[in-house]
Scaffold this motif. Structure first.
Motif, PDB file in Angstrom:
ATOM      1  N   LYS A 286      -7.984  17.127 -21.666  1.00 49.47           N
ATOM      2  CA  LYS A 286      -9.379  16.727 -21.924  1.00 49.47           C
ATOM      3  C   LYS A 286      -9.517  15.527 -22.545  1.00 49.47           C
ATOM      4  O   LYS A 286      -8.793  14.897 -23.159  1.00 49.47           O
ATOM      5  CB  LYS A 286      -9.825  18.014 -23.148  1.00 49.47           C
ATOM      6  CG  LYS A 286     -11.413  18.115 -23.327  1.00 49.47           C
ATOM      7  CD  LYS A 286     -11.660  18.526 -24.568  1.00 49.47           C
ATOM      8  CE  LYS A 286     -11.773  20.152 -24.634  1.00 49.47           C
ATOM      9  NZ  LYS A 286     -12.049  20.646 -26.143  1.00 49.47           N
ATOM     10  N   ILE A 287     -10.476  14.817 -21.683  1.00 53.23           N
ATOM     11  CA  ILE A 287     -10.814  13.430 -22.031  1.00 53.23           C
ATOM     12  C   ILE A 287     -11.978  13.233 -22.499  1.00 53.23           C
ATOM     13  O   ILE A 287     -13.107  13.607 -22.236  1.00 53.23           O
ATOM     14  CB  ILE A 287     -10.867  12.585 -20.541  1.00 53.23           C
ATOM     15  CG1 ILE A 287      -9.561  12.796 -19.962  1.00 53.23           C
ATOM     16  CG2 ILE A 287     -11.021  11.287 -20.955  1.00 53.23           C
ATOM     17  CD1 ILE A 287      -9.121  12.125 -18.480  1.00 53.23           C
ATOM     18  N   THR A 288     -12.043  12.603 -23.764  1.00 49.14           N
ATOM     19  CA  THR A 288     -13.263  11.927 -24.584  1.00 49.14           C
ATOM     20  C   THR A 288     -13.685  10.777 -23.989  1.00 49.14           C
ATOM     21  O   THR A 288     -12.778   9.693 -23.971  1.00 49.14           O
ATOM     22  CB  THR A 288     -13.308  12.163 -26.247  1.00 49.14           C
ATOM     23  OG1 THR A 288     -12.526  13.501 -26.276  1.00 49.14           O
ATOM     24  CG2 THR A 288     -14.533  11.982 -26.783  1.00 49.14           C
ATOM     25  N   MET A 289     -15.116  10.383 -24.032  1.00 48.03           N
ATOM     26  CA  MET A 289     -15.596   9.282 -23.499  1.00 48.03           C
ATOM     27  C   MET A 289     -16.546   8.554 -24.570  1.00 48.03           C
ATOM     28  O   MET A 289     -17.469   9.324 -24.994  1.00 48.03           O
ATOM     29  CB  MET A 289     -16.178   9.014 -22.180  1.00 48.03           C
ATOM     30  CG  MET A 289     -15.180   9.548 -21.010  1.00 48.03           C
ATOM     31  SD  MET A 289     -16.101  10.050 -19.539  1.00 48.03           S
ATOM     32  CE  MET A 289     -16.212  11.629 -19.958  1.00 48.03           C
ATOM     33  N   TYR A 290     -16.659   7.195 -24.769  1.00 50.00           N
ATOM     34  CA  TYR A 290     -17.585   6.370 -25.521  1.00 50.00           C
ATOM     35  C   TYR A 290     -17.789   5.299 -25.174  1.00 50.00           C
ATOM     36  O   TYR A 290     -17.058   4.369 -24.586  1.00 50.00           O
ATOM     37  CB  TYR A 290     -16.887   6.634 -26.984  1.00 50.00           C
ATOM     38  CG  TYR A 290     -17.951   5.765 -27.975  1.00 50.00           C
ATOM     39  CD1 TYR A 290     -19.021   6.390 -28.524  1.00 50.00           C
ATOM     40  CD2 TYR A 290     -17.802   4.452 -28.382  1.00 50.00           C
ATOM     41  CE1 TYR A 290     -20.018   5.510 -29.173  1.00 50.00           C
ATOM     42  CE2 TYR A 290     -18.580   3.624 -28.977  1.00 50.00           C
ATOM     43  CZ  TYR A 290     -19.812   4.234 -29.609  1.00 50.00           C
ATOM     44  OH  TYR A 290     -20.484   3.669 -30.264  1.00 50.00           O
ATOM     45  N   GLU A 291     -19.170   5.058 -25.153  1.00 52.75           N
ATOM     46  CA  GLU A 291     -19.673   3.656 -24.759  1.00 52.75           C
ATOM     47  C   GLU A 291     -20.924   3.390 -25.698  1.00 52.75           C
ATOM     48  O   GLU A 291     -21.700   4.155 -25.762  1.00 52.75           O
ATOM     49  CB  GLU A 291     -20.004   3.697 -23.418  1.00 52.75           C
ATOM     50  CG  GLU A 291     -20.633   2.275 -22.944  1.00 52.75           C
ATOM     51  CD  GLU A 291     -20.898   2.228 -21.419  1.00 52.75           C
ATOM     52  OE1 GLU A 291     -20.701   3.248 -20.731  1.00 52.75           O
ATOM     53  OE2 GLU A 291     -21.741   1.035 -21.030  1.00 52.75           O
ATOM     54  N   GLY A 292     -20.702   2.066 -26.619  1.00 51.50           N
ATOM     55  CA  GLY A 292     -21.599   1.782 -27.645  1.00 51.50           C
ATOM     56  C   GLY A 292     -21.275   0.708 -28.171  1.00 51.50           C
ATOM     57  O   GLY A 292     -21.055  -0.361 -27.662  1.00 51.50           O
ATOM     58  N   PHE A 293     -21.227   0.912 -29.648  1.00 48.53           N
ATOM     59  CA  PHE A 293     -20.704  -0.007 -30.447  1.00 48.53           C
ATOM     60  C   PHE A 293     -19.347  -0.182 -30.761  1.00 48.53           C
ATOM     61  O   PHE A 293     -18.463   0.572 -30.800  1.00 48.53           O
ATOM     62  CB  PHE A 293     -21.423   0.061 -31.842  1.00 48.53           C
ATOM     63  CG  PHE A 293     -22.850   0.267 -31.943  1.00 48.53           C
ATOM     64  CD1 PHE A 293     -23.806  -0.620 -31.830  1.00 48.53           C
ATOM     65  CD2 PHE A 293     -23.557   1.524 -32.139  1.00 48.53           C
ATOM     66  CE1 PHE A 293     -24.927  -0.516 -31.932  1.00 48.53           C
ATOM     67  CE2 PHE A 293     -24.741   1.759 -32.278  1.00 48.53           C
ATOM     68  CZ  PHE A 293     -25.479   0.537 -32.228  1.00 48.53           C
ATOM     69  N   ASP A 294     -18.878  -1.331 -30.469  1.00 46.26           N
ATOM     70  CA  ASP A 294     -17.372  -1.568 -30.469  1.00 46.26           C
ATOM     71  C   ASP A 294     -16.764  -1.509 -31.787  1.00 46.26           C
ATOM     72  O   ASP A 294     -15.646  -0.995 -32.005  1.00 46.26           O
ATOM     73  CB  ASP A 294     -17.045  -3.216 -30.281  1.00 46.26           C
ATOM     74  CG  ASP A 294     -17.249  -3.379 -28.620  1.00 46.26           C
ATOM     75  OD1 ASP A 294     -17.627  -2.711 -28.147  1.00 46.26           O
ATOM     76  OD2 ASP A 294     -16.803  -4.646 -28.247  1.00 46.26           O
ATOM     77  N   GLU A 295     -17.725  -1.670 -32.911  1.00 45.38           N
ATOM     78  CA  GLU A 295     -17.311  -1.102 -34.177  1.00 45.38           C
ATOM     79  C   GLU A 295     -17.103   0.210 -34.613  1.00 45.38           C
ATOM     80  O   GLU A 295     -16.160   0.560 -35.056  1.00 45.38           O
ATOM     81  CB  GLU A 295     -18.348  -1.907 -35.366  1.00 45.38           C
ATOM     82  CG  GLU A 295     -18.618  -3.075 -35.468  1.00 45.38           C
ATOM     83  CD  GLU A 295     -19.638  -3.851 -34.324  1.00 45.38           C
ATOM     84  OE1 GLU A 295     -19.957  -2.872 -33.329  1.00 45.38           O
ATOM     85  OE2 GLU A 295     -19.841  -4.947 -34.333  1.00 45.38           O
ATOM     86  N   VAL A 296     -17.851   1.228 -33.792  1.00 48.38           N
ATOM     87  CA  VAL A 296     -17.688   2.584 -33.817  1.00 48.38           C
ATOM     88  C   VAL A 296     -16.308   2.849 -33.078  1.00 48.38           C
ATOM     89  O   VAL A 296     -15.499   3.726 -33.424  1.00 48.38           O
ATOM     90  CB  VAL A 296     -18.840   3.347 -33.320  1.00 48.38           C
ATOM     91  CG1 VAL A 296     -18.578   4.809 -33.169  1.00 48.38           C
ATOM     92  CG2 VAL A 296     -19.816   2.971 -34.228  1.00 48.38           C
ATOM     93  N   ALA A 297     -16.234   2.364 -31.692  1.00 46.96           N
ATOM     94  CA  ALA A 297     -14.967   2.566 -30.923  1.00 46.96           C
ATOM     95  C   ALA A 297     -13.609   2.170 -31.675  1.00 46.96           C
ATOM     96  O   ALA A 297     -12.733   2.929 -31.432  1.00 46.96           O
ATOM     97  CB  ALA A 297     -15.231   1.708 -29.770  1.00 46.96           C
TER      98      ALA A 297
END
Ligand SMILES: [Zn+2]
Length: 370
Positions: A286-297
């Protein structure tokens, strides 16, 4: 006239050698060299090859022979100004703080003296500087004396004569203020210097302090530049020059506080969103993806619950894995997606122009062969 006995070209540079050059060489006695013209060519640099031979670096090729020449007198005057100011400043530090000058360097924009003192206080600096400027303002004659060695030693020289100096010594005497053996260029009267100003200082090599200074026209243009910069800063900071340091300190504090607040908020946000991020099941993973704030990442790796987390950041895709070998996966993807990157088993990053769709389909293929 100057006679060039040999000229040659090397790597696109033009050189001319003369036995009797009127050009003062760069670096001799710690000073800057002359510039000017030989025939149609501009002199870019001057080197002393040996006792008699001087090498001129020219901006164009000329034939050997005799040429008219001219020396840039305003540059020579500037060198004389900085250099005489150095004599005065060195003598001032010796008189006011018993600090000896152990070396001196003249640059195209500023000059330095290295003082034998571990620490320079504002008071000591102000005192030396004001003594130096008083001597400048007094318009004292700068005498050049050619004397016998034993006569020179009676002149209360600032620095003991070196063994290398011959029987006749050239002494530069500034009234009763200073006398030292020197072969360089000097002004005729201290008044010609106008002003000497220390612009910076720093601790060097254990117990020495390096003092940066400018004199004469250089001091004036340095002053103009500082006035311009301060005026611009004063407008930007909406504060007077006197209040500027406080104002900037406050701003830096504010930025630090805000950075730490952003950090805390980013962590809170990453905890809140981690279970709602888009996911994709590929085979057993299972792969989770995120794109947005680098700080959150940057906080998500701490909180995600799937097998692999991929965050798209300014620095590329960041991989964090629980059950997969990141480095093997990235090595495979690097080739398929003509990217770059790498990492260890748990973390890695991949830089590629590929979007999510291409990335995921390549991961699908990779997991099939891994
Ligand atoms: Zn000198």
């Amino acid at each position: 006239m100057i006679k060039l006995k040999r000229v040659y070209e090397e790597n696109g540079n033009f050189f001319a050698v003369s036995d009797e050059s009127p050009f003062y060489p760069d670096g001799k006695g710690g000073q800057l060299g002359d510039r000017g013209k030989i025939g149609p060519a501009n002199v870019l640099k001057v080197h002393q090859i040996d006792k008699d031979q001087i090498l001129h670096v020219l901006d164009r090729s000329i034939e050997p022979g005799e040429y008219d020449y001219s020396i840039d007198e305003s540059r020579r005057f500037d060198i004389a100004t900085q250099h005489t100011a150095q004599h005065i400043l060195s003598a001032s530090f010796l008189k006011t703080s018993q600090a000896k000058t152990v070396s001196f360097h003249m640059g195209e924009e500023f000059s330095t003296i290295d003082l034998d003192m571990p620490q320079l206080t504002m008071e000591a600096l102000n005192e030396a500087e004001s003594v130096a400027n008083r001597i400048i303002k007094s318009c004292t004659e700068v005498q050049i004396l050619e004397v016998e060695r034993n006569e020179a030693e009676k002149l209360n020289l600032r620095k003991a004569l070196s063994e290398k100096i011959g029987q006749t010594v050239r002494v530069v005497k500034i009234g009763d203020f200073d006398a030292s053996a020197c072969a360089g260029f000097h002004v005729k009267n201290t008044g010609e210097i106008g002003i000497v100003k220390v612009i910076s200082w720093e601790k060097i090599k254990g117990s020495l302090t390096r003092v940066y200074f400018v004199a004469g026209e250089r001091a004036l243009s340095d002053y103009s530049e500082r006035v311009f910069v301060l005026r611009e800063l004063s407008k930007l900071l909406t504060s007077s020059v006197n209040e500027m340091v406080d104002r900037v300190e406050n701003l830096i504090d504010k930025i630090r506080n805000q950075a730490s607040l952003i950090n805390r908020l980013a962590e809170e946000l990453s905890k809140t969103i981690v279970d709602r991020l888009p996911e994709k099941q590929i085979g057993n993973y299972k792969i989770t993806m995120y794109e947005g704030f680098d700080e959150v990442a940057s906080f998500l790796p701490k909180y995600f619950n799937s097998d692999l987390l991929i965050c798209k950041t300014a620095g590329g895709y960041q991989f964090t894995s629980k059950n997969l070998d990141c480095s093997r996966l990235i090595n495979y993807l690097k080739e398929k997606l003509s990217g770059s990157g790498g990492g260890g088993a748990k973390h890695g990053s991949l830089k590629t122009a590929a979007g999510w769709q291409d990335l995921l389909s390549s991961i699908e293929k990779a997991l099939g062969v891994m």
